[in-house]
Design a protein around this motif. Structure first.
Motif, short mmCIF file in Angstrom:
data_model
loop_
_atom_site.label_atom_id
_atom_site.label_comp_id
_atom_site.label_asym_id
_atom_site.label_seq_id
_atom_site.Cartn_x
_atom_site.Cartn_y
_atom_site.Cartn_z
N ASP A 102 37.61 79.32 39.87
CA ASP A 102 38.57 79.83 40.72
C ASP A 102 39.67 79.39 41.80
N TYR A 103 40.29 79.62 42.20
CA TYR A 103 41.00 79.56 43.26
C TYR A 103 41.63 79.99 43.79
N ASP A 104 40.64 80.12 44.95
CA ASP A 104 40.79 80.68 46.20
C ASP A 104 40.49 82.12 46.26
N GLY A 105 39.77 82.56 45.44
CA GLY A 105 39.21 83.92 44.95
C GLY A 105 39.68 84.73 43.59
N PHE A 106 40.88 83.32 42.72
CA PHE A 106 41.91 84.29 42.18
C PHE A 106 40.97 83.59 40.78
N LYS A 107 40.44 83.97 39.73
CA LYS A 107 40.24 83.78 38.77
C LYS A 107 41.11 83.07 37.50
N ILE A 108 41.13 82.22 36.74
CA ILE A 108 41.54 81.58 35.77
C ILE A 108 39.84 81.82 34.59
N VAL A 109 40.69 82.81 33.58
CA VAL A 109 39.30 82.85 32.25
C VAL A 109 39.50 82.27 30.99
N ASP A 166 42.99 94.20 40.77
CA ASP A 166 41.69 93.58 40.81
C ASP A 166 42.09 92.35 40.11
N LEU A 167 42.36 91.77 39.24
CA LEU A 167 43.19 91.30 37.68
C LEU A 167 42.32 89.62 37.57
N ASP A 193 41.02 92.95 33.51
CA ASP A 193 39.92 92.65 33.93
C ASP A 193 39.09 91.78 34.09
N VAL A 194 38.83 91.98 36.09
CA VAL A 194 37.59 90.57 35.66
C VAL A 194 35.82 91.11 34.88
N SER A 195 36.04 92.95 34.19
CA SER A 195 34.99 92.76 33.99
C SER A 195 35.41 92.45 32.62
N ASN A 196 35.63 92.39 31.70
CA ASN A 196 35.61 91.70 30.63
C ASN A 196 35.48 90.34 30.51
N ILE A 197 35.04 89.33 31.65
CA ILE A 197 34.44 88.22 31.30
C ILE A 197 33.09 88.68 30.77
N GLY A 198 33.27 87.46 29.53
CA GLY A 198 31.98 87.09 29.35
C GLY A 198 30.95 86.46 28.80
N GLU A 199 30.33 86.05 28.71
CA GLU A 199 29.18 84.45 28.44
C GLU A 199 29.73 83.68 27.99
#
Length: 118
Positions: free
Chosen positions: A67-74, A32-33, A55-61
């Protein structure tokens, strides 16, 4: 270019075709990336696009998340200064196919479409 799947209020937009391609590629990774999009100095026009799974754990402040229906663009806020309004599309054409960036902030784009100038 196909129609963007979300309202233009999102800083980075995905067409339906691009979303399907990204979801297929993520499935091949087996995790889940999220998709990180940004810029770096370089390329034939001055700045280059970067795009990779993360990895979604790397998303920072300092990151903006779309969010696109549960898929994240960062995207980090510094890159977003150059990318706000970007539309990411995908073409499966034999020549010139792949991900395509339509950036309203670019005043010049190189022939390969992977770098731009502001």
């Amino acid at each position: 270019m196909t129609q963007a799947t979300q309202t233009p209020t999102k800083g980075i937009q995905l067409t339906e075709t691009a979303l399907k391609q990204v979801l297929m590629l993520r499935e091949q990774e087996g995790k889940d990336l999220c998709l990180r999009v940004g810029v770096r100095q370089g390329g034939c026009s001055g700045m280059s696009y970067i795009m990779d799974f993360e990895d979604v754990s790397n998303i920072g402040e300092q990151d903006e998340v779309y969010d696109y229906d549960g898929f994240k663009i960062v995207c980090d806020r510094k890159s977003l200064l150059y990318l706000y309004g970007l539309v990411l599309d995908y073409s499966n054409a034999m020549i010139g196919g792949g991900f395509e960036f339509t950036n309203p902030n670019a005043n010049q784009t190189c022939g390969c479409g992977k770098s731009f100038g502001v």
